[in-house]
Motif scaffolding. Structure first.
Motif, PDB file in Angstrom:
ATOM      1  N   GLU A   1      15.351   0.538  -4.669  1.00  0.00           N
ATOM      2  CA  GLU A   1      16.087  -0.390  -3.959  1.00  0.00           C
ATOM      3  C   GLU A   1      16.281  -1.821  -4.882  1.00  0.00           C
ATOM      4  OE1 GLU A   1      15.078  -2.053  -0.020  1.00  0.00           O
ATOM      5  OE2 GLU A   1      12.790  -1.213   0.217  1.00  0.00           O
ATOM      6  N   SER A   2      18.133  -2.044  -4.875  1.00  0.00           N
ATOM      7  CA  SER A   2      17.829  -3.742  -5.339  1.00  0.00           C
ATOM      8  C   SER A   2      17.676  -4.508  -4.687  1.00  0.00           C
ATOM      9  CB  SER A   2      19.598  -3.375  -4.498  1.00  0.00           C
ATOM     10  OG  SER A   2      20.393  -4.481  -5.072  1.00  0.00           O
TER      11      SER A   2
ATOM     12  N   ASP B   1       2.016   9.060  -6.746  1.00  0.00           N
ATOM     13  CA  ASP B   1       2.009   8.172  -5.641  1.00  0.00           C
ATOM     14  C   ASP B   1       0.155   8.350  -5.360  1.00  0.00           C
ATOM     15  OD1 ASP B   1       2.214   8.311  -3.095  1.00  0.00           O
ATOM     16  OD2 ASP B   1       1.603   9.640  -2.791  1.00  0.00           O
ATOM     17  N   LEU B   2      -0.945   9.372  -5.792  1.00  0.00           N
ATOM     18  CA  LEU B   2      -2.143   9.635  -6.257  1.00  0.00           C
ATOM     19  C   LEU B   2      -2.987   8.261  -6.855  1.00  0.00           C
ATOM     20  CD1 LEU B   2      -1.762  13.164  -6.248  1.00  0.00           C
ATOM     21  CD2 LEU B   2      -2.350  12.133  -4.197  1.00  0.00           C
TER      22      LEU B   2
ATOM     23  N   ALA C   1       6.832   8.575   1.987  1.00  0.00           N
ATOM     24  CA  ALA C   1       7.827   7.286   1.364  1.00  0.00           C
ATOM     25  C   ALA C   1       8.952   6.636   1.972  1.00  0.00           C
ATOM     26  CB  ALA C   1       8.562   7.815   0.525  1.00  0.00           C
ATOM     27  N   ILE C   2       9.251   6.755   2.867  1.00  0.00           N
ATOM     28  CA  ILE C   2       9.961   5.924   4.216  1.00  0.00           C
ATOM     29  C   ILE C   2       9.075   4.656   5.073  1.00  0.00           C
ATOM     30  CG2 ILE C   2      11.680   5.720   5.806  1.00  0.00           C
ATOM     31  CD1 ILE C   2      12.791   8.380   4.764  1.00  0.00           C
ATOM     32  N   GLU C   3       8.335   5.257   5.159  1.00  0.00           N
ATOM     33  CA  GLU C   3       6.690   4.258   6.303  1.00  0.00           C
ATOM     34  C   GLU C   3       6.576   3.685   4.945  1.00  0.00           C
ATOM     35  OE1 GLU C   3       3.977   7.505   7.838  1.00  0.00           O
ATOM     36  OE2 GLU C   3       6.142   8.209   8.834  1.00  0.00           O
ATOM     37  N   ASN C   4       5.854   4.121   3.494  1.00  0.00           N
ATOM     38  CA  ASN C   4       5.320   3.153   2.852  1.00  0.00           C
ATOM     39  C   ASN C   4       6.336   1.935   2.577  1.00  0.00           C
ATOM     40  OD1 ASN C   4       4.259   3.350  -0.647  1.00  0.00           O
ATOM     41  ND2 ASN C   4       2.811   2.764   1.063  1.00  0.00           N
TER      42      ASN C   4
ATOM     43  N   ILE D   1      10.958   0.403  -7.216  1.00  0.00           N
ATOM     44  CA  ILE D   1      10.622   1.651  -6.771  1.00  0.00           C
ATOM     45  C   ILE D   1       9.543   0.847  -4.985  1.00  0.00           C
ATOM     46  CG2 ILE D   1       8.486   3.690  -6.264  1.00  0.00           C
ATOM     47  CD1 ILE D   1       9.403   4.068  -9.191  1.00  0.00           C
ATOM     48  N   THR D   2      10.141   1.062  -3.985  1.00  0.00           N
ATOM     49  CA  THR D   2       9.554   0.114  -3.734  1.00  0.00           C
ATOM     50  C   THR D   2       8.849   0.998  -2.003  1.00  0.00           C
ATOM     51  OG1 THR D   2      11.703   0.332  -1.966  1.00  0.00           O
ATOM     52  CG2 THR D   2      10.981  -1.758  -3.391  1.00  0.00           C
ATOM     53  N   GLY D   3       8.634   2.538  -2.045  1.00  0.00           N
ATOM     54  CA  GLY D   3       7.538   3.178  -1.543  1.00  0.00           C
ATOM     55  C   GLY D   3       7.655   4.579  -1.995  1.00  0.00           C
TER      56      GLY D   3
END
Length: 354
Positions: free
Chosen positions: A189-190, A318-319, A75-78, A5-7
């Protein structure tokens, strides 16, 4: 190759509804008869069991796909990725897009397609689909993302949980006070690394012999209302007993698969359905290992956010990752567990190294 999990991102609606706003509701039993208790007593008992003080509802002009879009953008931005590089969009929900004044759900096109449209992703090879898996839908989406990555089918997967339960509740049912709206999302992500990170183990089960209709759609408890309009209903006591018996076992299966010692677990993120139920699940889980429950092992958001179904676990994660729940944080290398239970009846759990 690890599934990491990258974001993360979440969307918490702005509209608050405190418990005292239910004081004028006409709560009824399932047979349509009135309660003997005053609403003040009903609400106080509700708070003592669930822990809920207030919940969040979406603005009238927002639907579940809108909330999912808001969480996805974060999430995409993170993750700091280009949205066009996403291979799959998996959206977990239960009721589709329900308009504030609507009486039915809208799932054509799928919510995943709608969110892809809102994100303005042009790449046709970004495949978008929905999953209906009850409250554990988002966790199951993460498990599916890992499967795609392990099979070399995908490199980046956007997993979303979004719901507007406030649109499908019966105001005459006291259980209606449990439900809320919200959305959470993550990028899986891989990642090529020798470090043991990401998803280490998982477990999923469906119980449908006697448990299939513990959660269901039914008519209002007010017998004078239109019988063609239906609402979310549940057999609360049966769900409570089912969860206490089965969720700790599923968590144990996932942890044992990961070869991680329970003493290494730093946090457990459980679906925010009921404070007392979640506390009992944690106690039973640690009892399986003959261990006491560690202090501050279980962050909670239900007190202020209520039960937003598929959105509770990703929102809570996320929090915590962003330092927004006092007393709870994660450091690199920490082990945590994600677990959920809901309609199906479905159960799942993931063991993850941050």
């Amino acid at each position: 190759m690890k599934a990491v999990i990258t974001g993360t991102g979440c969307y918490i609606p702005k509209v608050k509804k405190e418990n005292n706003k239910f004081i004028s509701n006409k709560f009824l039993n399932s047979d349509g008869t009135a309660f003997n208790s005053f609403n003040t007593e009903i609400i106080e008992k509700f708070k003592s069991i669930t822990g809920i003080v207030e919940r969040r509802y979406a603005k009238n002009d927002y639907t579940a796909s809108d909330l999912g879009y808001f969480a996805s953008k974060k999430a995409i931005e993170n993750a700091r990725i280009n949205a066009e590089s996403i291979d799959y969009i998996i959206v977990a929900h239960n009721f589709g897009d329900v308009k504030k004044t609507g009486i039915q759900s809208d799932i054509i096109p799928s919510l995943a397609t709608r969110i892809k449209h809102l994100l303005q992703i042009k790449n046709p090879n970004c495949v978008a689909y929905d999953i209906l898996f009850g409250c554990p839908g988002w966790v199951e989406g993460v498990i599916q993302a890992q499967a795609f990555i392990k099979a070399n089918i995908a490199k980046k997967v956007l997993v979303i949980g979004t719901e507007t339960l406030s649109r499908v509740i019966d105001k005459h049912d006291r259980d209606s006070m449990i439900y809320s709206d919200g959305a959470g999302a993550c990028i899986v992500e891989s990642v090529e690394t020798d470090i043991e990170t990401g998803i280490l183990g998982h477990a999923t089960q469906t119980f449908s012999k006697d448990e299939a209709y513990h959660l269901f759609f039914g008519n209002s408890y007010n017998k004078n209302e239109d019988e063609n309009v239906r609402y979310i209903k549940m057999h609360g006591r049966k769900i409570y007993e089912f969860a206490l018996t089965n969720v700790p076992q599923a968590m144990k299966v996932a942890l044992d698969k990961s070869n991680i010692d329970i003493d290494e677990v730093k946090k457990v993120f459980i679906h925010q359905a009921n404070e007392k139920m979640d506390e009992a699940i944690i106690k039973r889980f640690y009892r399986l290992y003959k261990k006491p429950v560690p202090k501050d092992i279980m962050p909670m958001s239900i007190h202020k956010l209520g039960n937003s179904s598929v959105a509770t676990v990703p929102t809570l994660l996320d929090l915590v990752l962003k330092g927004k729940i006092e007393g709870h944080n994660l450091q690199k290398g920490d082990i945590f567990i994600l677990a959920s239970v809901g309609a199906g009846m479905n159960i799942n759990a993931i063991v993850y190294r941050y």
